[in-house]
Design a protein around this motif. Structure first.
Motif, PDB file in Angstrom:
ATOM      1  N   ASP A 129      -0.017  -4.100 -13.996  1.00 23.62           N
ATOM      2  CA  ASP A 129      -0.823  -4.884 -13.059  1.00 23.62           C
ATOM      3  C   ASP A 129      -0.463  -4.545 -11.611  1.00 23.62           C
ATOM      4  OD1 ASP A 129      -2.615  -7.240 -12.436  1.00 23.62           O
ATOM      5  OD2 ASP A 129      -0.745  -7.963 -11.549  1.00 23.62           O
ATOM      6  N   ILE A 130       0.823  -4.343 -11.348  1.00 21.55           N
ATOM      7  CA  ILE A 130       1.275  -3.992  -9.995  1.00 21.55           C
ATOM      8  C   ILE A 130       0.719  -2.640  -9.578  1.00 21.55           C
ATOM      9  CG2 ILE A 130       3.326  -3.340  -8.647  1.00 21.55           C
ATOM     10  CD1 ILE A 130       4.808  -5.580 -10.300  1.00 21.55           C
ATOM     11  N   PHE A 131       0.834  -1.643 -10.465  1.00 20.75           N
ATOM     12  CA  PHE A 131       0.287  -0.316 -10.154  1.00 20.75           C
ATOM     13  C   PHE A 131      -1.209  -0.391  -9.879  1.00 20.75           C
ATOM     14  CE2 PHE A 131       3.831   2.118 -12.479  1.00 20.75           C
ATOM     15  CZ  PHE A 131       4.436   2.458 -11.280  1.00 20.75           C
ATOM     16  N   HIS A 132      -1.911  -1.136 -10.725  1.00 11.38           N
ATOM     17  CA  HIS A 132      -3.361  -1.261 -10.586  1.00 11.38           C
ATOM     18  C   HIS A 132      -3.725  -1.842  -9.223  1.00 11.38           C
ATOM     19  CE1 HIS A 132      -7.512  -2.149 -11.671  1.00 11.38           C
ATOM     20  NE2 HIS A 132      -7.320  -3.389 -11.251  1.00 11.38           N
ATOM     21  N   ILE A 164       0.844  -1.198   0.000  1.00 14.85           N
ATOM     22  CA  ILE A 164       0.000   0.000   0.000  1.00 14.85           C
ATOM     23  C   ILE A 164       0.880   1.250   0.000  1.00 14.85           C
ATOM     24  CG2 ILE A 164      -1.547   1.336   1.512  1.00 14.85           C
ATOM     25  CD1 ILE A 164      -2.873  -1.342   2.227  1.00 14.85           C
ATOM     26  N   LEU A 165       0.423   2.287  -0.690  1.00 11.24           N
ATOM     27  CA  LEU A 165       1.169   3.546  -0.751  1.00 11.24           C
ATOM     28  C   LEU A 165       1.416   4.115   0.640  1.00 11.24           C
ATOM     29  CD1 LEU A 165      -0.674   5.357  -3.707  1.00 11.24           C
ATOM     30  CD2 LEU A 165       1.580   4.276  -3.775  1.00 11.24           C
ATOM     31  N   HIS A 166       2.531   4.820   0.782  1.00 12.50           N
ATOM     32  CA  HIS A 166       2.868   5.531   2.018  1.00 12.50           C
ATOM     33  C   HIS A 166       3.197   4.573   3.154  1.00 12.50           C
ATOM     34  CE1 HIS A 166       3.529   9.581   2.766  1.00 12.50           C
ATOM     35  NE2 HIS A 166       2.389   9.967   3.301  1.00 12.50           N
ATOM     36  N   THR A 167       3.726   3.371   2.835  1.00 10.63           N
ATOM     37  CA  THR A 167       4.160   2.420   3.852  1.00 10.63           C
ATOM     38  C   THR A 167       5.653   2.153   3.656  1.00 10.63           C
ATOM     39  OG1 THR A 167       3.665   0.506   2.432  1.00 10.63           O
ATOM     40  CG2 THR A 167       1.903   1.281   3.906  1.00 10.63           C
ATOM     41  N   ARG A 168       6.273   1.502   4.624  1.00 16.81           N
ATOM     42  CA  ARG A 168       7.704   1.198   4.511  1.00 16.81           C
ATOM     43  C   ARG A 168       7.967   0.300   3.292  1.00 16.81           C
ATOM     44  NH1 ARG A 168      10.949  -3.072   6.695  1.00 16.81           N
ATOM     45  NH2 ARG A 168      13.161  -2.499   6.672  1.00 16.81           N
ATOM     46  N   ALA A 169       7.114  -0.685   3.097  1.00 20.79           N
ATOM     47  CA  ALA A 169       7.290  -1.584   1.956  1.00 20.79           C
ATOM     48  C   ALA A 169       7.197  -0.816   0.638  1.00 20.79           C
ATOM     49  CB  ALA A 169       6.235  -2.688   1.997  1.00 20.79           C
ATOM     50  N   ASP A 170       6.279   0.136   0.585  1.00 20.52           N
ATOM     51  CA  ASP A 170       6.118   0.957  -0.616  1.00 20.52           C
ATOM     52  C   ASP A 170       7.366   1.798  -0.866  1.00 20.52           C
ATOM     53  OD1 ASP A 170       4.628   2.480  -2.723  1.00 20.52           O
ATOM     54  OD2 ASP A 170       4.795   4.097  -1.260  1.00 20.52           O
ATOM     55  N   SER A 171       7.942   2.353   0.196  1.00 26.93           N
ATOM     56  CA  SER A 171       9.142   3.187   0.024  1.00 26.93           C
ATOM     57  C   SER A 171      10.321   2.360  -0.482  1.00 26.93           C
ATOM     58  CB  SER A 171       9.512   3.883   1.347  1.00 26.93           C
ATOM     59  OG  SER A 171       9.916   2.926   2.315  1.00 26.93           O
ATOM     60  N   ILE A 172      10.401   1.086  -0.053  1.00 30.84           N
ATOM     61  CA  ILE A 172      11.458   0.199  -0.560  1.00 30.84           C
ATOM     62  C   ILE A 172      11.230  -0.083  -2.040  1.00 30.84           C
ATOM     63  CG2 ILE A 172      12.430  -2.131  -0.410  1.00 30.84           C
ATOM     64  CD1 ILE A 172      11.804  -2.052   2.609  1.00 30.84           C
ATOM     65  N   LEU A 173       9.987  -0.368  -2.398  1.00 30.00           N
ATOM     66  CA  LEU A 173       9.657  -0.684  -3.785  1.00 30.00           C
ATOM     67  C   LEU A 173      10.023   0.476  -4.714  1.00 30.00           C
ATOM     68  CD1 LEU A 173       8.239  -2.737  -5.725  1.00 30.00           C
ATOM     69  CD2 LEU A 173       6.134  -1.449  -5.327  1.00 30.00           C
ATOM     70  N   ARG A 174       9.822   1.701  -4.250  1.00 22.98           N
ATOM     71  CA  ARG A 174      10.038   2.874  -5.102  1.00 22.98           C
ATOM     72  C   ARG A 174      11.425   3.494  -4.956  1.00 22.98           C
ATOM     73  NH1 ARG A 174       4.765   4.301  -6.782  1.00 22.98           N
ATOM     74  NH2 ARG A 174       3.310   2.890  -5.761  1.00 22.98           N
ATOM     75  N   ASN A 176      -5.567  -0.027  -6.022  1.00 22.35           N
ATOM     76  CA  ASN A 176      -6.822  -0.577  -5.512  1.00 22.35           C
ATOM     77  C   ASN A 176      -6.740  -0.857  -4.011  1.00 22.35           C
ATOM     78  OD1 ASN A 176      -8.206  -0.460  -7.889  1.00 22.35           O
ATOM     79  ND2 ASN A 176      -8.104  -2.640  -8.343  1.00 22.35           N
ATOM     80  N   LYS A 177      -5.613  -1.457  -3.579  1.00 18.11           N
ATOM     81  CA  LYS A 177      -5.462  -1.761  -2.156  1.00 18.11           C
ATOM     82  C   LYS A 177      -5.395  -0.478  -1.325  1.00 18.11           C
ATOM     83  CE  LYS A 177      -2.668  -4.930  -0.637  1.00 18.11           C
ATOM     84  NZ  LYS A 177      -1.486  -5.805  -0.444  1.00 18.11           N
ATOM     85  N   THR A 178      -4.698   0.522  -1.860  1.00 21.88           N
ATOM     86  CA  THR A 178      -4.605   1.801  -1.147  1.00 21.88           C
ATOM     87  C   THR A 178      -5.979   2.439  -1.029  1.00 21.88           C
ATOM     88  OG1 THR A 178      -2.355   2.121  -1.999  1.00 21.88           O
ATOM     89  CG2 THR A 178      -3.484   4.058  -1.114  1.00 21.88           C
ATOM     90  N   SER A 179      -6.745   2.385  -2.113  1.00 23.55           N
ATOM     91  CA  SER A 179      -8.096   2.942  -2.111  1.00 23.55           C
ATOM     92  C   SER A 179      -8.980   2.232  -1.088  1.00 23.55           C
ATOM     93  CB  SER A 179      -8.707   2.816  -3.509  1.00 23.55           C
ATOM     94  OG  SER A 179     -10.041   3.262  -3.514  1.00 23.55           O
ATOM     95  N   GLU A 180      -8.888   0.892  -1.044  1.00 29.96           N
ATOM     96  CA  GLU A 180      -9.703   0.131  -0.090  1.00 29.96           C
ATOM     97  C   GLU A 180      -9.341   0.494   1.352  1.00 29.96           C
ATOM     98  OE1 GLU A 180     -12.295  -1.798  -0.760  1.00 29.96           O
ATOM     99  OE2 GLU A 180     -12.009  -1.238  -2.859  1.00 29.96           O
ATOM    100  N   LYS A 181      -8.055   0.691   1.622  1.00 27.97           N
ATOM    101  CA  LYS A 181      -7.621   1.063   2.978  1.00 27.97           C
ATOM    102  C   LYS A 181      -8.133   2.461   3.331  1.00 27.97           C
ATOM    103  CE  LYS A 181      -3.469   1.265   5.909  1.00 27.97           C
ATOM    104  NZ  LYS A 181      -3.548   2.625   6.464  1.00 27.97           N
TER     105      LYS A 181
END
Length: 447
Positions: A239-242, A211-221, A246-251
């Motif tokens: 597909d990854i961006f999509h 999910i955006l704005h998480t530690r895992a997201d910062s590593i990915l980017r 979607n997961k960020t939106s759901e959260k």
């Protein structure tokens, strides 16, 4: 020599006759007995589900299954076709067709492993000869994969450090459309950051859709791993961006996190704002946020932002100019050798869908005449953009609720004809009931 040649010709003719008469073998077995047969033969069980309402879909399915080419399905699967409204059919519908839009009806196919576990499903009645074979092949591949629970337990025992186990587990869950959210935090916690310089570790992280704005997201980017990102196939990146969006939106919706919703919209990876003129970006942001407001039931904010977006942006677009601009951008991408997602889609259809959505929301949430008249204007333009059954249905109901009974009846009749032309017969009875209420001048036309 003549005798040998004649024998060969006879054998060839016999073989051709056998192939011509070949078709898929559909067993006259109960569901339970068919599972036993599938287990004995090392196959999956394919259950062809006929519709109670859509006779045309059933006819299409028969044409495919009784085509000579269909016998190849039996290499993968034992096939049964339960009698509509019979015991097996009713039990399968009650268990696997609970979507309220299906109205306790069925279509397509269900695929089970020998243990009775549903491994795949197919929601269509296709006239393509290889459709059921392709689905059976996919289901067999999924059924033959290692046991998901055993893999998950083994990965946990390894402290989430075994990349081979993780990759296998991700593949299985992706094939089965199962969540991988339970793996992300454990994997990130157990893995040193430098490990993501390895493509396999990086790819596993990307496929977990952080999910955006998480530690895992910062590593990915992180720019430290940009080489690995570029090594991913373009379609997988999309597909990854999509999935991340979607997961960020759901959260954001689940936690009513307005800041996260705005962060998602303004994300550089959110293609909704990518190639938009600067002057239009505030309106598109309003449109994107209106969807969030609707989902978190912030009615006041939704109404204001929806009106701003629909009136000041969508309603000012012209159908011809939108499609021409869309076609031009696609041609430009082709010349540059760039991929594009909506190659079979038209921008007008997307804009029409957005107008339809907002008009329908207004119809559901208010009886205010002025707001309903505004929604009527939107849905009328949505039909001009793309006259889908959904748009026609909303148009008819909004016409009825704003006092135009004759025109509402006319559009409901158009809707019924269109549904029949599209073989969507299971939706016709509801529309006929709406039409009957319109004709009887009922206070409310819909159910």
């Amino acid at each position: 020599m003549k005798f040998s040649l004649s024998v060969f010709v006879c054998l060839l003719t016999l073989l051709n006759l056998q192939q011509a008469n070949a078709q898929a073998v559909i067993e006259k077995l109960s569901f339970a007995n068919a599972l036993i047969k599938a287990g004995v033969e090392g196959k999956i069980l394919m259950v062809v589900m006929d519709s109670r309402l859509n006779k045309q879909a059933n006819k299409t399915t028969s044409e495919v299954l009784y085509n000579p080419a269909a016998f190849t399905i039996n290499k993968q699967a034992v096939i049964i076709r339960p009698v509509v409204s019979g015991t097996d059919w009713e039990e399968l519908v009650s268990k696997y067709y609970q979507d309220p839009n299906l109205k306790s009806d069925a279509i397509g196919g269900l695929f089970f492993n020998a243990g009775g576990e549903l491994v795949h499903r197919y929601f269509f009645a296709s006239n393509k000869l290889n459709a059921f074979f392709n689905q059976a092949f996919l289901a067999k591949r999924i059924a033959d994969m290692p046991n998901e629970k055993v893999l998950a337990d083994s990965l946990k025992s390894s402290g989430y450090t075994n990349i081979n186990l993780l990759s296998q587990l991700l593949t299985i869950r992706r094939e089965r459309s199962q969540t991988t959210d339970d793996l992300l935090e454990s994997f990130i916690s157990a893995t040193p950051v430098d490990s993501f310089k390895s493509f396999r570790y990086f790819q596993a992280l990307a496929r977990l859709y952080p999910i955006l704005h998480t530690r895992a997201d910062s590593i990915l980017r992180s720019s430290n791993f940009s080489t690995n990102w570029n090594m991913l196939e373009i379609n997988e990146r999309a597909d990854i961006f999509h999935n991340i969006n979607n997961k960020t939106s759901e959260k954001a919706v689940a936690e009513k996190d307005y800041a996260l919703a705005r962060y998602l919209i303004d994300s550089t990876d959110n293609n909704n704002l990518g190639n938009v003129p600067e002057k239009d970006k505030p309106l598109l942001r309003a449109g994107l946020m209106s969807n969030f407001y609707s989902r978190v039931n912030d009615t006041a904010a939704y109404i204001l932002s929806a009106i701003d977006y629909a009136d000041n942006y969508l309603m000012k677009l012209k159908v011809d100019s939108v499609n021409k601009a869309f076609a031009k951008s696609i041609e430009a991408l082709k010349k540059r050798g760039k991929p594009f997602v909506y190659k079979n889609d038209e921008a007008a259809a997307r804009y029409g869908s957005q107008l339809n959505f907002n008009a329908w929301q207004f119809y559901k949430m208010t009886d205010d005449t002025l707001l309903l008249l505004k929604a009527l204007g939107w849905i009328k333009r949505a039909v001009e953009f793309n006259a889908t059954p959904e748009a026609l249905g909303a148009y008819a109901l909004l016409l009825y609720n704003t006092g135009n009974r004759a025109k509402a009846i006319n559009n409901e009749k158009k809707l019924i004809r269109k549904l029949k032309n599209l073989n969507r017969y299971n939706e016709v009875p509801k529309c006929e009931r709406i039409l009957a209420r319109m004709k009887s001048s009922a206070e409310k036309a819909d159910e």
